[in-house]
Design an enzyme around this catalytic site. Sequence first.
Site, PDB file in Angstrom:
ATOM      1  N   HIS A 120     -10.050   1.567   0.981  1.00 46.27           N
ATOM      2  CA  HIS A 120      -9.766   2.639   2.095  1.00 46.27           C
ATOM      3  C   HIS A 120     -10.896   3.727   2.250  1.00 46.27           C
ATOM      4  O   HIS A 120     -10.824   4.066   3.039  1.00 46.27           O
ATOM      5  CB  HIS A 120      -9.097   2.774   0.348  1.00 46.27           C
ATOM      6  CG  HIS A 120      -7.050   2.985   0.400  1.00 46.27           C
ATOM      7  ND1 HIS A 120      -6.548   3.051   1.978  1.00 46.27           N
ATOM      8  CD2 HIS A 120      -6.524   2.244   0.241  1.00 46.27           C
ATOM      9  CE1 HIS A 120      -5.118   2.737   2.193  1.00 46.27           C
ATOM     10  NE2 HIS A 120      -5.204   1.746   0.562  1.00 46.27           N
ATOM     11  N   CYS A 155       0.822  -1.439   0.466  1.00 45.68           N
ATOM     12  CA  CYS A 155      -0.077   0.433   0.301  1.00 45.68           C
ATOM     13  C   CYS A 155       1.328   1.001  -0.458  1.00 45.68           C
ATOM     14  O   CYS A 155       1.714   1.461   0.917  1.00 45.68           O
ATOM     15  CB  CYS A 155      -0.833  -0.060   1.179  1.00 45.68           C
ATOM     16  SG  CYS A 155      -2.005   1.638   1.063  1.00 45.68           S
ATOM     17  N   HIS A 192      -9.083  -3.997  -2.118  1.00 44.49           N
ATOM     18  CA  HIS A 192      -8.051  -2.793  -0.993  1.00 44.49           C
ATOM     19  C   HIS A 192      -8.296  -1.160  -1.385  1.00 44.49           C
ATOM     20  O   HIS A 192      -8.662  -0.978  -0.256  1.00 44.49           O
ATOM     21  CB  HIS A 192      -6.813  -3.407  -1.540  1.00 44.49           C
ATOM     22  CG  HIS A 192      -6.044  -2.404  -0.997  1.00 44.49           C
ATOM     23  ND1 HIS A 192      -4.563  -2.864  -0.239  1.00 44.49           N
ATOM     24  CD2 HIS A 192      -5.505  -1.441  -0.860  1.00 44.49           C
ATOM     25  CE1 HIS A 192      -4.196  -2.293   0.503  1.00 44.49           C
ATOM     26  NE2 HIS A 192      -4.523  -0.747  -0.540  1.00 44.49           N
ATOM     27  N   GLU A 193      -8.930  -1.229  -2.194  1.00 46.01           N
ATOM     28  CA  GLU A 193      -9.444   0.460  -2.670  1.00 46.01           C
ATOM     29  C   GLU A 193     -10.226   0.974  -2.129  1.00 46.01           C
ATOM     30  O   GLU A 193     -10.752   1.427  -0.788  1.00 46.01           O
ATOM     31  CB  GLU A 193      -9.285   0.565  -4.241  1.00 46.01           C
ATOM     32  CG  GLU A 193      -8.114   0.420  -4.464  1.00 46.01           C
ATOM     33  CD  GLU A 193      -6.686   1.267  -3.747  1.00 46.01           C
ATOM     34  OE1 GLU A 193      -6.726   1.974  -3.050  1.00 46.01           O
ATOM     35  OE2 GLU A 193      -5.260   0.493  -4.167  1.00 46.01           O
TER      36      GLU A 193
END
Length: 177
Positions: A145, A99, A141-142
């Site tokens: 965020h 990341c 994953h994004e």
Amino acid sequence: MPLNLTYYGDPVLRTRAEPIEIVTDEVKEVAREMTAWMHEHQGFGLAAPQVGYSWRLFIATLPILLPNGHYQPTNEYFVFINPKLSSPAKETWTRAEACFSLPGIHAHVTRPIAVTVEAMDLEGNTFIKTLEGMAARIVMHENDHINGVLMIDRMPHKERRAIDVQLRKIAKERAAA
Ligand SMILES: [Zn+2]
């Protein structure tokens, strides 16, 4: 307009980001800068909070699997605005993730092998993609965020404890920078 990357310890990374009501010129400009930055760094994905904007927006490539088992980003980056994830596969797989907000850290994260994402592009058009493997992993994953979740929240506890010092160092150094 240069982008300022945010790092572990910055509260924006722990904030649930706000939906984008209107794709303004500012949104387009930030997305353009993020895409350019991704091309430059050959990244897989980057979310708006990672450049200081608490927006539900991220950039991702749908990478290619090389014969040696590594993944490579393509030249094409997609903009996902106000994404909604659905139909995660029951089957999961575990892989080390990296990341930009956590330099030097690798986290083994278990995620579904496939997921469907519905989002808006910069023209305001809605699109739907069903993604598998690494592409699904990147989008998840994004998407984490923009919900204030980091990969370290999903790694095995033992592994997480082992990088505690490293994490504190990132937060301290980057806050001082
Ligand atoms: Zn990340």
